[in-house]
Design a protein around this motif. Sequence first.
Motif, short mmCIF file in Angstrom:
data_model
loop_
_atom_site.label_atom_id
_atom_site.label_comp_id
_atom_site.label_asym_id
_atom_site.label_seq_id
_atom_site.Cartn_x
_atom_site.Cartn_y
_atom_site.Cartn_z
N CYS A 57 0.86 -0.99 -0.19
CA CYS A 57 -0.03 -0.22 -0.18
C CYS A 57 0.98 1.04 0.41
O CYS A 57 1.03 1.99 -1.19
CB CYS A 57 -0.87 -0.06 1.51
N ARG A 81 3.50 -1.45 -7.15
CA ARG A 81 2.95 -0.03 -7.13
C ARG A 81 3.77 0.28 -5.91
O ARG A 81 4.50 -0.74 -4.89
CB ARG A 81 1.46 -0.38 -6.72
N LYS A 86 -0.25 9.56 0.62
CA LYS A 86 -1.17 8.61 1.07
C LYS A 86 -2.80 9.60 1.44
O LYS A 86 -2.70 10.00 2.57
CB LYS A 86 -0.99 7.65 2.28
N PRO A 87 -3.93 9.12 0.94
CA PRO A 87 -4.86 10.00 1.67
C PRO A 87 -5.52 9.00 2.86
O PRO A 87 -6.34 8.17 2.28
CB PRO A 87 -5.82 9.47 0.54
N GLU A 119 0.09 6.98 -6.37
CA GLU A 119 -1.19 8.09 -6.87
C GLU A 119 -0.60 9.28 -6.06
O GLU A 119 0.50 9.68 -5.54
CB GLU A 119 -1.98 7.41 -5.21
N GLN A 137 -1.87 7.47 -10.90
CA GLN A 137 -2.85 6.63 -9.91
C GLN A 137 -4.01 7.92 -9.77
O GLN A 137 -3.18 8.80 -8.75
CB GLN A 137 -2.57 5.87 -9.08
N GLY A 139 -6.83 8.43 -6.56
CA GLY A 139 -7.33 7.16 -5.58
C GLY A 139 -8.43 7.93 -5.38
O GLY A 139 -9.15 9.19 -6.46
N ALA A 140 -9.93 7.10 -5.14
CA ALA A 140 -10.94 6.97 -4.49
C ALA A 140 -11.81 8.03 -4.68
O ALA A 140 -12.33 8.57 -4.99
CB ALA A 140 -11.78 5.70 -4.42
N ARG A 141 -10.36 8.66 -2.94
CA ARG A 141 -11.01 9.84 -2.79
C ARG A 141 -11.14 10.84 -3.52
O ARG A 141 -11.76 12.19 -3.71
CB ARG A 141 -10.29 10.35 -1.39
N LYS A 162 -9.15 5.41 -10.58
CA LYS A 162 -10.40 4.47 -9.11
C LYS A 162 -11.24 5.10 -9.07
O LYS A 162 -11.86 6.36 -8.82
CB LYS A 162 -9.67 4.38 -7.99
N ARG A 192 -12.81 -0.77 -7.61
CA ARG A 192 -11.91 -0.82 -6.47
C ARG A 192 -12.46 -1.31 -5.17
O ARG A 192 -12.54 -1.10 -4.20
CB ARG A 192 -11.40 0.01 -5.59
N ASP A 224 -8.82 -4.02 -8.54
CA ASP A 224 -8.05 -4.22 -7.19
C ASP A 224 -8.63 -4.74 -6.00
O ASP A 224 -9.45 -4.45 -5.20
CB ASP A 224 -8.22 -2.33 -6.49
N HIS A 227 -8.71 -3.35 -2.16
CA HIS A 227 -9.59 -2.23 -0.98
C HIS A 227 -11.00 -2.58 -1.03
O HIS A 227 -11.73 -2.11 -0.54
CB HIS A 227 -8.84 -1.12 -1.85
N GLU A 253 -2.31 -5.47 -3.40
CA GLU A 253 -1.03 -5.06 -2.04
C GLU A 253 -0.19 -6.23 -1.45
O GLU A 253 -1.04 -7.24 -1.20
CB GLU A 253 -2.07 -4.02 -1.19
C1 PEP Z 1 -3.99 3.06 -2.75
O1 PEP Z 1 -4.71 2.02 -3.83
O2 PEP Z 1 -3.65 2.86 -2.24
C2 PEP Z 1 -5.95 3.43 -2.15
C3 PEP Z 1 -5.41 4.29 -1.32
O3 PEP Z 1 -7.10 2.99 -2.99
P1 PEP Z 1 -7.90 3.91 -3.20
O4 PEP Z 1 -8.13 4.84 -3.30
O5 PEP Z 1 -9.02 2.78 -3.85
O6 PEP Z 1 -8.86 3.74 -1.63
#
Ligand code: PEP
Length: 305
Positions: A57, A81, A86-87, A119, A137, A139-141, A162, A192, A224, A227, A253
Amino acid sequence: MSRQTADQPTAKRSWRRGEPENSPAKVLREETPESLWVNVGGIEFGGPRFVVIAGPCAVEGVEQMEVAASSVRSAGAQMLRGGAFKPRTSPYAFQGMGEPGIRILREAGRRHGLPVVAEVMEIAQIPLMLEQVDVLQVGARNMQNFSLLRALSRVRRPVLLKRGFCATVQEWFLAAEYLLDGGNEQVILCERGIRTFETQLRNTLDLSAVAYAKLHTRLPVIVDPSHATGNSDLVIPMALAAAACGADGLLLEVHPKPDQALCDGAQALTPARFQELMDRLAPVLAAVGRSLGSRPLPASAIHSR
Ligand code: PEP
Ligand code: MN
């Protein structure tokens, strides 16, 4: 396999259209039948070969990335990856190593001949990412961070988009439309998992959206399962299911020591379980007319754009 057979089916039902401005026209196969394959240093997403991206991750240090890169490569992964920005839901959780982490990822990838994915959380990080990373990348957020999408539409580097965990399929496709509309056609969709009423699992993996996106969009679609489930015991079955339903690849991961991971350890495969997954993928892919992508290129071939 030709571009019109198993991996590139013809959409049978037309997209349920709303207002014309809400139609992701450049993304849809119905509007533009030509498929978009995404090429990363010779590794092709969307073609007959299945692509596996694996790694932790978060980048946590040189040694962790060395072990991760060497083990995923020897098991047959084609890309590496590792997040450095990191969010995290909590501001007190590990936020990633930042720029030094991106450099550690890049070096581990270079040593093992693996292109790298990380990301990008904000526009200010794009120049560093363009220097160091092969696939950016979102991310989902950030799937609906439209200023970030617009900025990434102007770069010439593949984007792994994502699906937001509360995004409908149409919102996901329209996010991709921002990238294509701005001129970046190198887009890989990634399902994901989405948030549902289910609480036992971290998310609910929407494999029907994967089949739907393969049918209706021109873009490669990967899954993915890490997640999506949040549980390493479920990653292998869901990865095999993704391969069976027509996904073009996986983002997974893998951590050398999941119990010591600074982020998402519960969903990380050990190198041994990742090897088990790779062994079990081959017959599933064969059953749907696909095969695992070839092994990675030598390091010298990467970043040859
Ligand atoms: C990730 O791939 O580490 C991640 C934070 O994924 P997601 O944005 O899908 O939560
Ligand atoms: Mn994670």
